[in-house]
Design a protein around this motif. Structure first.
Motif, PDB file in Angstrom:
ATOM      1  N   GLN A 140     -43.434 -69.277  -1.552  1.00 53.75           N
ATOM      2  CA  GLN A 140     -44.878 -69.301  -1.778  1.00 53.75           C
ATOM      3  C   GLN A 140     -45.168 -70.004  -3.101  1.00 53.75           C
ATOM      4  O   GLN A 140     -44.651 -69.623  -4.145  1.00 53.75           O
ATOM      5  CB  GLN A 140     -45.456 -67.880  -1.800  1.00 53.75           C
ATOM      6  N   SER A 156     -50.054 -81.246   0.430  1.00 54.60           N
ATOM      7  CA  SER A 156     -49.855 -80.330   1.561  1.00 54.60           C
ATOM      8  C   SER A 156     -49.031 -80.998   2.655  1.00 54.60           C
ATOM      9  O   SER A 156     -48.142 -80.372   3.256  1.00 54.60           O
ATOM     10  CB  SER A 156     -51.202 -79.873   2.118  1.00 54.60           C
ATOM     11  N   THR A 157     -49.325 -82.270   2.907  1.00 54.58           N
ATOM     12  CA  THR A 157     -48.579 -83.001   3.942  1.00 54.58           C
ATOM     13  C   THR A 157     -47.098 -83.082   3.594  1.00 54.58           C
ATOM     14  O   THR A 157     -46.224 -82.822   4.432  1.00 54.58           O
ATOM     15  CB  THR A 157     -49.158 -84.418   4.107  1.00 54.58           C
ATOM     16  N   ARG A 160     -45.430 -79.433   3.682  1.00 56.05           N
ATOM     17  CA  ARG A 160     -45.288 -78.851   5.027  1.00 56.05           C
ATOM     18  C   ARG A 160     -44.293 -79.650   5.864  1.00 56.05           C
ATOM     19  O   ARG A 160     -43.635 -79.096   6.745  1.00 56.05           O
ATOM     20  CB  ARG A 160     -46.646 -78.787   5.710  1.00 56.05           C
ATOM     21  N   ARG A 161     -44.185 -80.944   5.593  1.00 55.54           N
ATOM     22  CA  ARG A 161     -43.177 -81.728   6.296  1.00 55.54           C
ATOM     23  C   ARG A 161     -41.782 -81.334   5.848  1.00 55.54           C
ATOM     24  O   ARG A 161     -40.865 -81.219   6.666  1.00 55.54           O
ATOM     25  CB  ARG A 161     -43.410 -83.215   6.047  1.00 55.54           C
ATOM     26  N   PRO A 164     -41.771 -76.353   6.389  1.00 58.82           N
ATOM     27  CA  PRO A 164     -42.879 -75.762   7.157  1.00 58.82           C
ATOM     28  C   PRO A 164     -43.027 -74.257   6.943  1.00 58.82           C
ATOM     29  O   PRO A 164     -44.103 -73.700   7.162  1.00 58.82           O
ATOM     30  CB  PRO A 164     -42.496 -76.077   8.608  1.00 58.82           C
ATOM     31  N   TYR A 165     -41.960 -73.601   6.551  1.00 59.43           N
ATOM     32  CA  TYR A 165     -41.991 -72.151   6.376  1.00 59.43           C
ATOM     33  C   TYR A 165     -42.716 -71.727   5.109  1.00 59.43           C
ATOM     34  O   TYR A 165     -43.087 -70.570   4.943  1.00 59.43           O
ATOM     35  CB  TYR A 165     -40.558 -71.619   6.300  1.00 59.43           C
ATOM     36  N   LYS A 167     -45.500 -71.158   2.151  1.00 59.60           N
ATOM     37  CA  LYS A 167     -46.928 -70.881   2.084  1.00 59.60           C
ATOM     38  C   LYS A 167     -47.511 -71.476   0.805  1.00 59.60           C
ATOM     39  O   LYS A 167     -46.951 -71.303  -0.279  1.00 59.60           O
ATOM     40  CB  LYS A 167     -47.176 -69.371   2.109  1.00 59.60           C
ATOM     41  N   ILE A 168     -48.627 -72.205   0.954  1.00 60.76           N
ATOM     42  CA  ILE A 168     -49.293 -72.830  -0.183  1.00 60.76           C
ATOM     43  C   ILE A 168     -50.577 -72.056  -0.477  1.00 60.76           C
ATOM     44  O   ILE A 168     -51.429 -71.876   0.402  1.00 60.76           O
ATOM     45  CB  ILE A 168     -49.631 -74.299   0.106  1.00 60.76           C
TER      46      ILE A 168
END
Length: 410
Positions: A140, A156-157, A160-161, A164-165, A167-168
């Motif tokens: 996180q 974010s891109t 998450r790429r 993916p697990y 949390k932002i």
């Protein structure tokens, strides 16, 4: 009649007027250096600043000269800050310079350098030893940036790429303008209240020095330095440097680079895990083969073809220990028996039955009490005589008076 002044009084008065004028304190002046001279014994510098129409005499004391990051020279255009005053001896006014920067730095650059030196002296900036390592696998991440624009979208891109697990958690802030510093501090403070963050990133896209100035303001720098978890500064482009960079645990060249540095790429992790799995399998196979070879070599030894030879020394040692134990137990019992006999001997000697066995008898009454005196047997008193092999009943004829020196026989 008006007062008559001396020259020194007038110069002193004019000097006081200059020094009382707040507009002439901390004055920032741009000009070209002329007649530059560094006085060898003292280390002070004397020069003029000029433009195409005028010039002013300047003095820079050695203590300020030592802080210069470049070597001033005639013809160089610089930006200086100082105080205008009067040199009483000749009545000439001049500028006492305490800061000097190459032209193009501007007033903001002077403020930048001043605050940088101040906070560095306080120990607010992190050294290589002070910087905390960025977590290898954060789950996180807190992000302080504008909630609109390309920065939040690009970061974010990327994150998450790559993971993916993860949390932002966005703490939106105004990152430019008069309210920017307070907004950044408030966003950071909100994140500091949480205890579930592994990492914080402060980010802003590129811009001019004025656009990025919020990240040079003292409250923001102090707030970043106070982060309870590792923090990354990602302000502007590669060439942009802010004071926030010195207070953070890591400086990233751009927000996108910060996103890449903050989280590992899951594709790289998968490749690494696969490589480690193969290496582990190969190592395990080598260990099994080596153990099997060692077992085979051990089994081929002559001792394993005749196992009784392996056990024979242990069997003999066991017999020897058993015999030693048997001797030890027998010795203990013999000593105990001898000690018992020594204790029984005196007791046997005191046993009255032993006396009876030697030909004597014991007289007892009806209750079994031993009769020790003739007076206890009056005439016709029944009593018992106990012999070694039995008991007989008898009656007393009364005591017999014995003559001295004469034995009595029944």
């Amino acid at each position: 009649m008006s007062k008559t002044w001396t020259v020194s009084e007038l110069n002193r008065y004019i000097k006081g007027c200059f020094e009382e004028n707040a507009n002439l304190h901390q004055l920032v002046l741009s000009g070209e250096i002329a007649n530059f001279k560094r006085h060898a014994p003292s280390g002070h510098c004397y020069f003029s600043l000029k433009d195409d129409k005028a010039s002013i005499t300047c003095v820079m004391w050695r203590s300020q000269v030592s802080r210069l990051t470049f070597s001033p020279a005639n013809g160089m255009t610089v930006l200086v800050r100082g105080q205008v005053t009067v040199f009483e001896r000749n009545g000439a006014y001049q500028l006492y310079v305490d800061r000097m920067l190459a032209e193009g730095a501007g007033a903001l650059a002077i403020q930048f350098e001043e605050l940088k030196q101040k906070l560095a002296k306080e120990g607010l900036f992190k050294t290589a030893a002070d910087r905390r390592p960025i977590p290898t696998y954060p789950t996180q991440v807190g992000l302080v940036t504008s909630e609109t624009g390309a920065v939040i979208r690009d970061m974010s891109t990327v994150m998450r790429r790559r993971a993916p697990y993860m949390k932002i958690l966005l703490a939106p802030a105004t990152v430019q303008g008069p309210t920017g510093a307070a907004s950044i501090c408030a966003a950071l403070d909100a994140l500091y209240q949480r205890d579930d963050l592994d990492l914080i990133i402060v980010a802003r896209g590129g811009g001019s020095q004025e656009d990025l100035w919020n990240f040079n303001e003292e409250p923001v720098v102090r707030q970043i330095a106070a982060s309870p978890v590792p923090i990354i500064s990602a302000i502007g482009h590669e060439t942009d440097v802010t004071l926030a960079d010195f207070a953070a645990d890591l400086r990233a060249g751009t927000p996108s680079i910060a996103a890449e540095q903050a989280v590992p790429d899951q594709a790289d992790l998968q490749k690494s895990l696969q490589a480690r799995r193969r290496a582990l399998g190969q190592a395990l196979l080598r260990d099994v083969r080596l153990a099997r070879w060692r077992l085979d070599q051990t089994y081929r030894r002559p001792a394993f073809s005749q196992p009784e030879k392996i056990l024979a020394p242990y069997a003999q040692a066991l017999d020897e220990r058993f015999m030693a134990l048997d001797r030890g137990v027998k010795g203990v019992l013999d000593r105990a028996d001898l000690a018992l006999q020594k204790r029984i001997g005196p007791l046997v000697a005191l046993n009255p039955l032993a006396v009876v066995a030697r030909g004597f008898s014991i007289a007892t009454d009806d209750s079994g009490q031993v009769i020790s005196h003739p007076a206890d047997l009056p005439v016709d008193k029944r009593f018992y005589l106990r012999f070694a092999d039995g008991t007989v009943q008898a009656r007393s004829l009364g005591p017999v008076e014995e003559e001295q020196g004469k034995e009595y026989h029944e």
